[in-house]
Design a protein around this motif. Sequence first.
Motif, PDB file in Angstrom:
ATOM      1  N   UNK A  80     -20.356 -55.042 -29.794  1.00  0.00           N
ATOM      2  CA  UNK A  80     -20.115 -53.602 -29.724  1.00  0.00           C
ATOM      3  C   UNK A  80     -19.668 -53.282 -28.304  1.00  0.00           C
ATOM      4  N   UNK A  81     -18.459 -52.778 -28.170  1.00  0.00           N
ATOM      5  CA  UNK A  81     -17.880 -52.532 -26.850  1.00  0.00           C
ATOM      6  C   UNK A  81     -17.539 -51.050 -26.729  1.00  0.00           C
ATOM      7  N   UNK A  82     -18.118 -50.421 -25.726  1.00  0.00           N
ATOM      8  CA  UNK A  82     -17.807 -49.021 -25.430  1.00  0.00           C
ATOM      9  C   UNK A  82     -16.926 -48.971 -24.194  1.00  0.00           C
ATOM     10  N   UNK A  83     -15.840 -48.235 -24.288  1.00  0.00           N
ATOM     11  CA  UNK A  83     -15.011 -47.983 -23.107  1.00  0.00           C
ATOM     12  C   UNK A  83     -15.208 -46.521 -22.719  1.00  0.00           C
ATOM     13  N   UNK A  84     -15.158 -46.231 -21.427  1.00  0.00           N
ATOM     14  CA  UNK A  84     -15.381 -44.843 -20.995  1.00  0.00           C
ATOM     15  C   UNK A  84     -14.333 -43.893 -21.565  1.00  0.00           C
ATOM     16  N   UNK A  85     -14.804 -42.703 -21.904  1.00  0.00           N
ATOM     17  CA  UNK A  85     -13.867 -41.664 -22.343  1.00  0.00           C
ATOM     18  C   UNK A  85     -13.460 -40.826 -21.133  1.00  0.00           C
ATOM     19  N   UNK A  98     -19.040 -40.795 -33.190  1.00  0.00           N
ATOM     20  CA  UNK A  98     -20.267 -41.573 -33.068  1.00  0.00           C
ATOM     21  C   UNK A  98     -20.827 -41.924 -34.448  1.00  0.00           C
ATOM     22  N   UNK A  99     -20.771 -41.004 -35.387  1.00  0.00           N
ATOM     23  CA  UNK A  99     -21.215 -41.280 -36.747  1.00  0.00           C
ATOM     24  C   UNK A  99     -20.313 -42.326 -37.407  1.00  0.00           C
ATOM     25  N   UNK A 100     -19.030 -42.280 -37.077  1.00  0.00           N
ATOM     26  CA  UNK A 100     -18.071 -43.219 -37.660  1.00  0.00           C
ATOM     27  C   UNK A 100     -18.430 -44.662 -37.331  1.00  0.00           C
ATOM     28  N   UNK A 101     -19.045 -44.884 -36.186  1.00  0.00           N
ATOM     29  CA  UNK A 101     -19.487 -46.239 -35.821  1.00  0.00           C
ATOM     30  C   UNK A 101     -20.468 -46.782 -36.851  1.00  0.00           C
ATOM     31  N   UNK A 142     -16.689 -60.401 -34.726  1.00  0.00           N
ATOM     32  CA  UNK A 142     -16.264 -59.026 -34.996  1.00  0.00           C
ATOM     33  C   UNK A 142     -16.542 -58.204 -33.754  1.00  0.00           C
ATOM     34  N   UNK A 143     -15.493 -57.555 -33.268  1.00  0.00           N
ATOM     35  CA  UNK A 143     -15.638 -56.613 -32.148  1.00  0.00           C
ATOM     36  C   UNK A 143     -15.407 -55.212 -32.701  1.00  0.00           C
ATOM     37  N   UNK A 144     -16.245 -54.314 -32.267  1.00  0.00           N
ATOM     38  CA  UNK A 144     -16.032 -52.902 -32.575  1.00  0.00           C
ATOM     39  C   UNK A 144     -15.890 -52.206 -31.224  1.00  0.00           C
ATOM     40  N   UNK A 145     -14.663 -51.783 -30.944  1.00  0.00           N
ATOM     41  CA  UNK A 145     -14.367 -51.117 -29.675  1.00  0.00           C
ATOM     42  C   UNK A 145     -14.334 -49.618 -29.931  1.00  0.00           C
ATOM     43  N   UNK A 146     -15.107 -48.893 -29.142  1.00  0.00           N
ATOM     44  CA  UNK A 146     -15.194 -47.446 -29.313  1.00  0.00           C
ATOM     45  C   UNK A 146     -15.016 -46.754 -27.965  1.00  0.00           C
TER      46      UNK A 146
END
Length: 159
Positions: free
Chosen positions: A35-40, A135-138, A3-7
């Motif tokens: 858990x993968x964060x991409x820059x905003x 952020x809460x949605x994560x 499972x990947x969660x991309x945010x």
Amino acid sequence: MNIKIITVGKLKEQYLKDGIAEYTKRLSRFAKVHLIEVPDERTPEKASEAENTQIMAKEGQRIQEKIGARDYVIVLAIEGKQLPSEVFAEKMNQITVDGYSDVTFIIGGSLGLSPEVKHRANFKMSFGLLTLPHQLMRLVLIEQIYRAFMIQQGSPYHK
């Protein structure tokens, strides 16, 4: 299952980091969680529609670089389908029955998701019409993924 969660954007609040870490640990008996964060992109205060479209496109490109060709992709979008937890659990089970071992969830930035990312989705899901901080949605998402596995196991966690 993977499972990947991309945010989009960095998670800042410690209490959210702690909650996500707890559910990631709980989920580890069912799946590998990435858990993968991409820059905003910085959004000017009074950005034009064209600027917003450009920002979503840049963030969308970063997201798409993290999606595997064989991933089952679920995007969180307000126009998506709302599911009760039991139906979401069935959906997660059906995804594996259909032969997918990689499931990717995507949470966009403050402007939402680009049309290209939404088009790549196998399924669009909504947690309702309320506006929640991304952020809460994560935390809400990862708890619901854990709940889905617990429902599949017949655990009393869901009661």
